[in-house]
Structures are given as C-alpha cells and as structure tokens.
Motif scaffolding. Structure first.
Motif: not given
Ligand SMILES: [Zn+2]
Length: 597
Positions: A271-273, A279-280, A484-488, A493-494
């Motif tokens: 929930e805190a992604y 930050y990024y 990983q996309t859910a996180l970033y 850009k992956l």
C-alpha cells in the motif's frame, strides 16, 4: 579492478573447524559420525514414549551432540567451497558432506517422529517438566510439524533423494553463475565484479554493466529457466506430500509466524509503494537525469565516491558497536582479531555475503566481498550483526541457538543503523549528508519494498507453476516485470532488458519464501531504533538479552518483550512511515543543496 583498500589479504582462518580438507580429525569425524548415530539409535530407538523427563533430557543432549558435529563438518565444507567454487576437490568435499548430512538425518529421523507421535497429554508432561525447561521452546515448536511429517521410511527416502534432487540443482545454479564470465569493456569479469559496477557514479559504466549482465543472463537463460522450473516443481511435490496448503505455509511455519501476520506486513508495504515512487522522482532530480532507468536506481549521489580502507571500515563498525553496548563491540572485535572474516574478492569466490553460525561449540564466520565502498562498510556492519547475534545465542545449544528468519535480521539491520547514524553525525556538509541519507534510503527501499515486490514475484511463480505447469523464460520475465512495475510505477523506466533480471537471484532457490523476512527485520529494527532514540534508558541491555535468547522463544514473544505487537498492521505501517520520514528529511536537505551542478 578497483583501488587497493587492504581487504585483498583478508582471508579467514577456518582451523577452529578443521585445518584443511585432509585434516585427520575431519576424516575421523566424517568416518565416525555415522557410527555415533547408530549407537544413539540403538540406545534410544523405540523408547521415546516411555522415557522419564530426565532420560529424555539425556537423549536430547546426545542428539544435540550429533547435530553439533554434523554442523561442524557441513559448515567447514560449505565455507571452504564458497571461497573457491571452481575447485573440484572442494566441490567434492561439499557433496560428500551433504551426502553424509542426509545419511545422518536418516539415522536420526526416528527421534523426531517418536516425539511427534506422542499424544498431546504425554507430550505435555515433558513440555512442563522442570528437567526439560531448557528445551521448552524447542519441544513446543517442533510439535507444530506433527500434521506434516510422514512415516519414517518415507522421510528417509525424501532425505536420501534430496541430495541428488533439490540440493544438487541449487548447487548447479551456484556453480553456473560462479563460473560464468560477463564481458565488460572486452574483459571477462565475474558476476560480482560486474554487479558492483551497478553502483558506479558514471551512468555509462552502469549502463554497460547492466548490458553485460543482461547479455550473460540471456545466454544462460536455458539452464536458469530449467533450474527454476525444476525447483518450483520439486517444492510443489513436497508441499503436496506433506499437506501444506500453499507455497509459503512451510516457510511461515519455520519462521514461527502466522499467515495473517505476513499478510499484514505485505499489505502495509504494498500500500505504501507510492512512497518509493516519490523518492525516485526526487533522486532523478538530484542525479540531474530527465528520466530514471533501471540501471540508475543504485547510482550514488556523491561523485568520486571515496574508497574506505579495510582498517577504516573495521574502526567505524567497532566504534559504532561499542558505543551502543561494550559487549557488542567486544564480540565483533573477535572476528577481526581471530581472522573469522573472509573479505577479499577473488575469481571463483561465491557472490554476496553471509554470516555462518557453523556449530554451537565453535563460533560464527563472516563471508563477504569487500570492495572499499561505503555500502561495503554497511554490509560488514550487517554481517557482523548476524555474527554477534549467533555468537551470543550459542549458549542456547544447537537446537535453540538459531532464530527463525523473521528475527534473524534483527541484529544485522540494527548494526547497519548504528553505523549509519554515526556516519551522519560526523558529516557537516549538507551535500555529503544528503548523499549518505539517500544511500540509506536506497538500502531501506531495497530491503523493505524491493524484497516485498520479490515476494510478490515468488508468490506469482509458485502459484503459476502449480496451476499452469512449466513456465517459459518469457513467462517468468512477464511476472517479474508485472511485480516490478507495480513497485516503481512511472518513477523508473524499466527497459525490456530488465525482464531477465529475476534469473540470477539466489534466494528464490536457496530458501523459497525467504525475502519477506528482510522487510520484517528492517521494519522491526526501524521501530526498535526509534524506541532507542526516544527512550534510550535500559534499551541496550534489553536488546542484548534479546540477542542472547536466540531462537529459544517465538518471534512474537521476543518482540513483545520489546513492547512490539507484530500481529498489528498498524505496527508495520508505523515502520513504513519511518522510511517516509527519511524521505522527508532528504527532500528538505535537497532544498538546501544544489546537486548535479
Ligand atoms: Zn542478513
């Protein structure tokens, strides 16, 4: 290669275990352990149900003696091999010790089975007996496996076949990556050498390193995919045989934690992604980039990152540990004084870092690849935290010294935190402070958020393998990119290249389900550290007691002693909020500083 830092000559001295692969006492122990197990079996087999508590204690002590010797042989073989995975003789010794370990297990499996077979009222008599007070937690927690144990004959077969089954596949994975060379600027480098360039300040270096790793992983994608599929299927079979309802149940059981507690942790973090994405976006600005790519995530803010010598690292860690509690400093000091650390990077050496508890009658050893960066100092602090924890808990004996993974990271992450706060205290230049703070946030994000996103990946691949059968490289990559996309989100850009980056992560194979324990440990420690900061009175002594306790109490009971309720989602959210506070701190420091100029 990087600049000299003094760790090139830091090799451990394993002679407290054995003098060498041909040490007569190693050969004697390897030859003798099975005979000892046989005599243990002839003394106790068939009798467990009729033992008095005092006799049962005698049996447990003898059992521990065998465990201890087995661990001594097994850890010597593993430690030796991990510094030189290309040496066939060491590989052979490792395999021998693994076969021996399995043979030992088979001889001893009756002991567990007879104990678990006792009716609850009979077992209670032992659990509550004063003669067995020392073993109380072990007796209680081992009974939880009762519904999942098979017959003695079946247990023996599973143990025997695992040597050439799952364990061989894991070793094949380690050796495949250990022997692989990745072309970087025309030179063949090891995985570790190239991975370490992902932290380089120059973008071009990071980009080249990422491309080199991608090419190497793609080249190995056939064996790696095969290994993943095989181990996923192997685990599925075991779980089915033992009646575990999901892929993670056995891990939660060995972590001594309820499924709902893990769910609360995972929910609080996922929930805190958006915090990570915030930050990024800040970091993109600070690096002066127009967009952040996957290979930019670990870029340091400070240009020309200084090389920290081994001597400086040693002093930093020992000062921080001693400042917290003299006993912490004293025990950590032994590792340097007696050569219990292997820090030099060399070809054929396994990647990463670990602290091995070895046998309760000996002492732990620390393994790492020290490259002179600030994060290597953090790694040293981390592994020594494990080392101190393992050293102090040895008094609980072979059956209760080890903690479940959930509390295993308590001392390591706390040790890192101590070193970080000391370092922050010595810096006055806001630019340097910001750089260090960001490196801490990088680590916390990697430990909490990235590990939980990897837990989501594990959940996806185990579930998919069970529901859809064997997976293709492409399917693994899709699940990887999804989690990983859910996180970033859109903060990083992956690239398509990043799709294959699941395939080198050893935890998925070495210890399925492990990764959430890192998030557990980091959030727990952030909360404990906050407690130490705001109410320092008596904290260090209480904390040392916690380390001494090792695995002799459940994580829930141990953390309750520190005033913490791990079953409450709000507890995890509060931990996550502390990372948010670090990000606030970075944002306000950034406002004072002109970066990237
Ligand atoms: Zn650790």
């Amino acid at each position: 290669m990087s600049k000299a830092h003094g760790a090139e000559s830091i090799h451990w001295d394993l002679s407290d275990l054995y003098e060498g692969p041909n040490d007569p006492s190693l050969i004697r122990d390897m030859d003798g352990i099975i005979a000892r197990a046989d005599s243990f079996a002839s003394q106790w087999k068939g009798r467990i149900a009729s033992l008095s508590p005092a006799e049962f204690r005698e049996a447990l002590q003898a059992y521990e003696g065998l465990m201890d010797l087995g661990s001594k042989i097994g850890s010597y073989a593993y430690l030796n091999w991990s510094t030189n995975t290309e040496d066939a003789a060491l590989g052979k010794l490792l395999q021998q010790s693994s076969e021996l370990g399995s043979e030992l297990n088979q001889k001893l499996v009756f002991f567990d089975l007879e104990w678990l077979a006792l009716e609850e009222t009979e077992a209670r008599k032992h659990i509550d007996a004063p003669e067995l007070a020392f073993y109380r937690h072990y007796l209680i927690s081992s009974r939880k496996y009762k519904p999942h144990m098979l017959s003695e004959a079946e247990e023996k077969i599973l143990s025997a076949k695992s040597v050439t089954g799952a364990r061989s596949w894991v070793r094949f994975f380690d050796e495949t990556l250990g022997a692989a060379r990745f072309t970087f600027e025309g030179e063949p480098l090891t995985e570790q050498q190239v991975l370490s360039k992902m932290h380089a300040p120059e973008r071009e270096t990071r980009q080249k390193a990422a491309a080199s790793l991608t090419a190497g992983f793609r080249e190995l994608s056939r064996p790696l995919t095969f290994i993943f599929n095989t181990l996923l299927a192997d685990k599925s079979t075991n779980d089915k045989l033992r009646g575990y309802p999901s892929w993670v149940t056995s891990r939660n059981l060995s972590n001594e934690i309820k499924d709902e507690t893990v769910d609360a942790l995972v929910e609080a973090v996922t929930e805190a992604y958006p915090l990570v994405q915030r930050y990024y976006r800040l970091k993109t600005k600070l690096l002066g980039l127009d967009e952040m790519r996957d290979y930019d995530r670990y870029a340091p803010l400070a240009q020309n990152e200084t090389v920290v010598s081994w001597q400086e690292a040693r002093k930093m860690v020992l000062d921080a540990y001693s400042g917290f509690h003299p006993k912490m400093g004293e025990v950590a000091g032994y590792f340097f004084e007696h050569n219990w650390i292997d820090a030099a990077i060399r070809p054929g050496k396994r990647g990463g870092a670990y602290s091995a508890s070895t046998a309760a009658s000996v002492h732990p050893y620390v393994f790492m690849n020290y490259d002179g960066r600030v994060r290597d100092v953090q790694t040293l602090a981390h592994e020594l935290g494990h080392g101190v924890h393992q050293y102090l808990s040895r008094e609980r004996g072979p059956l209760q010294a080890g903690t479940p993974l959930t509390t295993a990271e308590t001392a390591s992450v706390f040790g890192e935190m101590l070193v970080f706060r000391d370092l922050m205290g010595t810096l006055t230049d806001p630019k340097e402070r910001l750089a260090l703070l960001c490196s801490k946030i990088d680590d916390s994000i990697a430990t909490v958020f990235r590990q939980i996103s990897m837990n989501r990946f594990e959940n996806a691949i185990h579930t998919a393998r069970r529901e859809k059968g064997e997976l293709t490289t492409q399917q693994f990559s899709e699940l990887w990119m999804e989690t990983q996309t859910a996180l970033y989100g859109d903060s990083v850009k992956l690239s398509d290249d990043y799709g294959i980056w699941w395939s080198y992560i050893p935890h998925f194979l070495h210890s399925p389900g492990y990764v959430y324990a890192y998030a557990f440990g980091e959030l727990l420690v952030l909360s404990l550290y906050e407690q130490y900061r705001t109410q320092p009175q008596g904290f260090a002594d209480r904390y040392l007691e916690l380390l001494h306790a090792g695995g002799s109490e459940s994580p829930e009971a141990l953390t309750a002693r520190m005033g913490v309720d791990i079953n409450d989602k709000a507890f995890w959210q509060a931990g996550v909020a502390l990372i948010g506070k670090l990000i606030d701190e970075a944002e306000s420091l950034a406002a004072e500083v002109q970066f990237g100029a």
